[in-house]
Design a protein around this motif. Structure first.
Motif, PDB file in Angstrom:
ATOM      1  N   GLN A 286      -0.814  20.472  23.317  1.00  0.00           N
ATOM      2  CA  GLN A 286      -1.916  20.477  22.358  1.00  0.00           C
ATOM      3  C   GLN A 286      -2.847  21.671  22.569  1.00  0.00           C
ATOM      4  OE1 GLN A 286      -3.798  16.669  22.933  1.00  0.00           O
ATOM      5  NE2 GLN A 286      -2.025  15.511  22.196  1.00  0.00           N
ATOM      6  N   ASP A 287      -3.027  22.056  23.817  1.00  0.00           N
ATOM      7  CA  ASP A 287      -3.972  23.124  24.148  1.00  0.00           C
ATOM      8  C   ASP A 287      -3.300  24.494  24.308  1.00  0.00           C
ATOM      9  OD1 ASP A 287      -5.934  21.215  24.169  1.00  0.00           O
ATOM     10  OD2 ASP A 287      -6.097  21.084  26.349  1.00  0.00           O
ATOM     11  N   ALA A 288      -2.062  24.613  23.876  1.00  0.00           N
ATOM     12  CA  ALA A 288      -1.320  25.859  24.111  1.00  0.00           C
ATOM     13  C   ALA A 288      -2.040  27.070  23.522  1.00  0.00           C
ATOM     14  CB  ALA A 288       0.092  25.743  23.542  1.00  0.00           C
ATOM     15  N   LYS A 289      -2.473  26.972  22.298  1.00  0.00           N
ATOM     16  CA  LYS A 289      -3.173  28.108  21.672  1.00  0.00           C
ATOM     17  C   LYS A 289      -4.504  28.375  22.367  1.00  0.00           C
ATOM     18  CE  LYS A 289      -4.668  30.015  17.247  1.00  0.00           C
ATOM     19  NZ  LYS A 289      -5.852  30.658  17.823  1.00  0.00           N
ATOM     20  N   LYS A 290      -5.237  27.313  22.657  1.00  0.00           N
ATOM     21  CA  LYS A 290      -6.526  27.480  23.325  1.00  0.00           C
ATOM     22  C   LYS A 290      -6.353  28.158  24.675  1.00  0.00           C
ATOM     23  CE  LYS A 290      -8.634  24.119  25.543  1.00  0.00           C
ATOM     24  NZ  LYS A 290      -9.387  22.867  25.857  1.00  0.00           N
ATOM     25  N   ASN A 291      -5.325  27.794  25.418  1.00  0.00           N
ATOM     26  CA  ASN A 291      -5.115  28.378  26.739  1.00  0.00           C
ATOM     27  C   ASN A 291      -4.770  29.863  26.658  1.00  0.00           C
ATOM     28  OD1 ASN A 291      -5.666  26.012  28.162  1.00  0.00           O
ATOM     29  ND2 ASN A 291      -3.550  25.298  28.048  1.00  0.00           N
ATOM     30  N   TRP A 292      -3.990  30.259  25.642  1.00  0.00           N
ATOM     31  CA  TRP A 292      -3.700  31.683  25.479  1.00  0.00           C
ATOM     32  C   TRP A 292      -4.918  32.447  24.987  1.00  0.00           C
ATOM     33  CZ3 TRP A 292      -0.298  34.345  27.831  1.00  0.00           C
ATOM     34  CH2 TRP A 292       0.923  33.782  28.205  1.00  0.00           C
ATOM     35  N   ASP A 293      -5.731  31.820  24.141  1.00  0.00           N
ATOM     36  CA  ASP A 293      -6.987  32.464  23.722  1.00  0.00           C
ATOM     37  C   ASP A 293      -7.902  32.689  24.921  1.00  0.00           C
ATOM     38  OD1 ASP A 293      -6.566  32.871  20.994  1.00  0.00           O
ATOM     39  OD2 ASP A 293      -7.264  30.865  20.450  1.00  0.00           O
ATOM     40  N   LEU A 294      -8.002  31.682  25.777  1.00  0.00           N
ATOM     41  CA  LEU A 294      -8.834  31.824  26.979  1.00  0.00           C
ATOM     42  C   LEU A 294      -8.269  32.890  27.918  1.00  0.00           C
ATOM     43  CD1 LEU A 294      -9.613  28.063  27.748  1.00  0.00           C
ATOM     44  CD2 LEU A 294     -11.226  29.810  26.968  1.00  0.00           C
ATOM     45  N   PHE A 295      -6.946  32.978  27.992  1.00  0.00           N
ATOM     46  CA  PHE A 295      -6.300  33.997  28.818  1.00  0.00           C
ATOM     47  C   PHE A 295      -6.736  35.400  28.370  1.00  0.00           C
ATOM     48  CE2 PHE A 295      -2.923  37.116  29.211  1.00  0.00           C
ATOM     49  CZ  PHE A 295      -2.576  37.043  30.545  1.00  0.00           C
ATOM     50  N   TYR A 296      -6.667  35.661  27.071  1.00  0.00           N
ATOM     51  CA  TYR A 296      -7.036  36.992  26.573  1.00  0.00           C
ATOM     52  C   TYR A 296      -8.551  37.201  26.569  1.00  0.00           C
ATOM     53  CZ  TYR A 296      -2.229  37.964  25.335  1.00  0.00           C
ATOM     54  OH  TYR A 296      -0.876  38.209  25.408  1.00  0.00           O
ATOM     55  N   ARG A 297      -9.302  36.132  26.402  1.00  0.00           N
ATOM     56  CA  ARG A 297     -10.762  36.257  26.466  1.00  0.00           C
ATOM     57  C   ARG A 297     -11.201  36.633  27.880  1.00  0.00           C
ATOM     58  NH1 ARG A 297     -12.959  31.131  23.728  1.00  0.00           N
ATOM     59  NH2 ARG A 297     -11.380  31.851  22.246  1.00  0.00           N
ATOM     60  N   ARG A 298     -10.482  36.123  28.865  1.00  0.00           N
ATOM     61  CA  ARG A 298     -10.818  36.384  30.258  1.00  0.00           C
ATOM     62  C   ARG A 298     -10.316  37.756  30.718  1.00  0.00           C
ATOM     63  NH1 ARG A 298      -8.786  32.118  31.897  1.00  0.00           N
ATOM     64  NH2 ARG A 298      -6.695  32.847  32.433  1.00  0.00           N
ATOM     65  N   ASN A 299      -9.086  38.099  30.348  1.00  0.00           N
ATOM     66  CA  ASN A 299      -8.463  39.314  30.865  1.00  0.00           C
ATOM     67  C   ASN A 299      -8.581  40.525  29.957  1.00  0.00           C
ATOM     68  OD1 ASN A 299      -7.291  38.196  33.354  1.00  0.00           O
ATOM     69  ND2 ASN A 299      -6.042  36.970  31.965  1.00  0.00           N
ATOM     70  N   LYS A 300      -8.972  40.295  28.686  1.00  0.00           N
ATOM     71  CA  LYS A 300      -9.086  41.404  27.716  1.00  0.00           C
ATOM     72  C   LYS A 300      -7.773  42.175  27.667  1.00  0.00           C
ATOM     73  CE  LYS A 300     -13.392  40.266  27.084  1.00  0.00           C
ATOM     74  NZ  LYS A 300     -13.782  39.529  25.865  1.00  0.00           N
ATOM     75  N   THR A 301      -7.855  43.498  27.774  1.00  0.00           N
ATOM     76  CA  THR A 301      -6.650  44.340  27.716  1.00  0.00           C
ATOM     77  C   THR A 301      -6.198  44.777  29.099  1.00  0.00           C
ATOM     78  OG1 THR A 301      -7.999  46.339  27.450  1.00  0.00           O
ATOM     79  CG2 THR A 301      -7.318  45.195  25.436  1.00  0.00           C
ATOM     80  N   ASN A 302      -6.678  44.113  30.135  1.00  0.00           N
ATOM     81  CA  ASN A 302      -6.486  44.615  31.502  1.00  0.00           C
ATOM     82  C   ASN A 302      -5.329  43.978  32.259  1.00  0.00           C
ATOM     83  OD1 ASN A 302      -8.877  46.206  31.263  1.00  0.00           O
ATOM     84  ND2 ASN A 302     -10.085  44.351  31.625  1.00  0.00           N
ATOM     85  N   PHE A 303      -4.624  43.041  31.656  1.00  0.00           N
ATOM     86  CA  PHE A 303      -3.645  42.274  32.429  1.00  0.00           C
ATOM     87  C   PHE A 303      -2.259  42.912  32.447  1.00  0.00           C
ATOM     88  CE2 PHE A 303      -0.773  38.803  33.448  1.00  0.00           C
ATOM     89  CZ  PHE A 303      -1.437  38.172  34.489  1.00  0.00           C
TER      90      PHE A 303
END
Length: 325
Positions: A79-96
């Protein structure tokens, strides 16, 4: 201290060129990365059709990890798959993730001069799971003849993709899309366009296994007959599979990370079955190549060699239509 534990303490590896830079270990990773030789050419890469042989220690670790997480946890992660990927990119930006220049070496068809030896050069390419553009922007700079349609599950990823100064609407189009939803991909693309190629680079592994086939069918809907799908993903017995601790197993070869994102580890047979199953009158894709890529990530400072295993494949779209459900 055994090898796996030593590596796990010094590095958290998610891809051949990708490191976990979460807030808790950024300093540690910065210290380690200077000693890393990543994505090296020979002699650190081999290809083959048999899985990597496990050590006794690795085999015992996998065999002892039999307890799956509860259904509530499984459903929550889905259920939270999209939210978790959004949080991933919100946290790491373009640096990962690092830019994926290796794709031009592994997939000749992406090179600009390929049209000199082939009448079916790639003009329009769909990148599924584009993230922030670590494949798209190097490709656009490398091949001036390609237009890229780039989609991702994450709204934050697409926002970051479009905020890049290199984003040019005359060369690319980025959009949010869930490729597992029936007919959603074809509705997101302009009508009556011929997609010549699709890339799935570390994408299928992030999708629930029950939805992978739907994703492949949606890709078959938009790819022209004779078009090609490029696949690179995690292979069975990759080091990142071995190092998952107990309590992270969702199903056989399917795990979740601390940030809630998930990953599956493929055998060649599973990739072949995904693309080779029948449509109305025959298979939607024919295999061109399908093999394991064996690499080593080397930490010179610690004198450690980390075995990486990926599946790498090319599939050609047939003329058979997608079976309507």
């Amino acid at each position: 201290m055994n090898l796996n534990r030593k590596i796990a303490n010094s590095l958290q590896i998610n891809d051949t060129t990708e490191l976990d830079i979460s807030e808790n270990n950024q300093d540690q990773i910065r210290d380690s990365v200077n000693a890393l030789v990543l994505e090296s050419d020979v002699p650190f890469q081999n290809k083959g059709h048999n899985p990597r042989e496990l050590t006794d220690e690795e085999r015992k670790k996998l065999e002892s990890d039999t307890q799956l997480v509860c259904d509530f946890k499984k459903n929550k992660l889905e259920q939270d798959a999209k939210k978790n990927w959004d949080l991933f990119y919100r946290r790491n930006k373009t640096n990962f993730f690092k830019d994926r220049y290796w794709t031009f070496r592994e997939f000749d068809e992406l090179n600009e001069d390929y049209n000199l030896i082939s009448s079916s050069s790639i003009k329009k390419l769909l990148e599924v799971g584009c993230g922030v553009g670590n494949f798209m922007y190097p490709l656009l700079n490398h091949n001036k003849n390609i237009f890229v349609y780039a989609c991702d599950f994450s709204t934050d990823a697409i926002n970051l993709l479009k905020s890049n100064p290199e984003y040019d609407i005359n060369r690319c189009h980025g959009f949010v899309c869930d490729i597992t939803k029936q007919n959603y991909l074809i509705e997101c693309l302009p009508k009556n366009i011929d997609i010549d190629a699709v890339t799935l680079i570390f994408v299928l592994s992030a999708i629930h296994p029950d939805k992978m086939r739907a994703a492949v069918e949606n890709i078959a809907q938009v790819l022209r007959p004779g078009g090609i799908v490029f696949v690179r993903d995690y292979g069975i017995y990759d080091h990142s599979m071995i190092r998952f601790d107990k309590g992270h197993k969702l199903d056989e070869k399917f795990y979740f990370r601390q940030d809630g994102t998930r990953t599956f580890f493929f055998s060649l047979e599973e990739i072949q079955n995904l693309f080779g199953y029948p449509g109305l009158n025959g298979p939607l894709f024919q295999k061109s190549t399908n093999e394991y890529v064996f690499r080593e990530t080397v930490n010179v400072k610690e004198n450690l060699r980390v075995p990486r295993v990926f599946v790498q494949s090319k599939f050609i779209r047939t003329n058979f239509p997608v079976l309507k459900s």
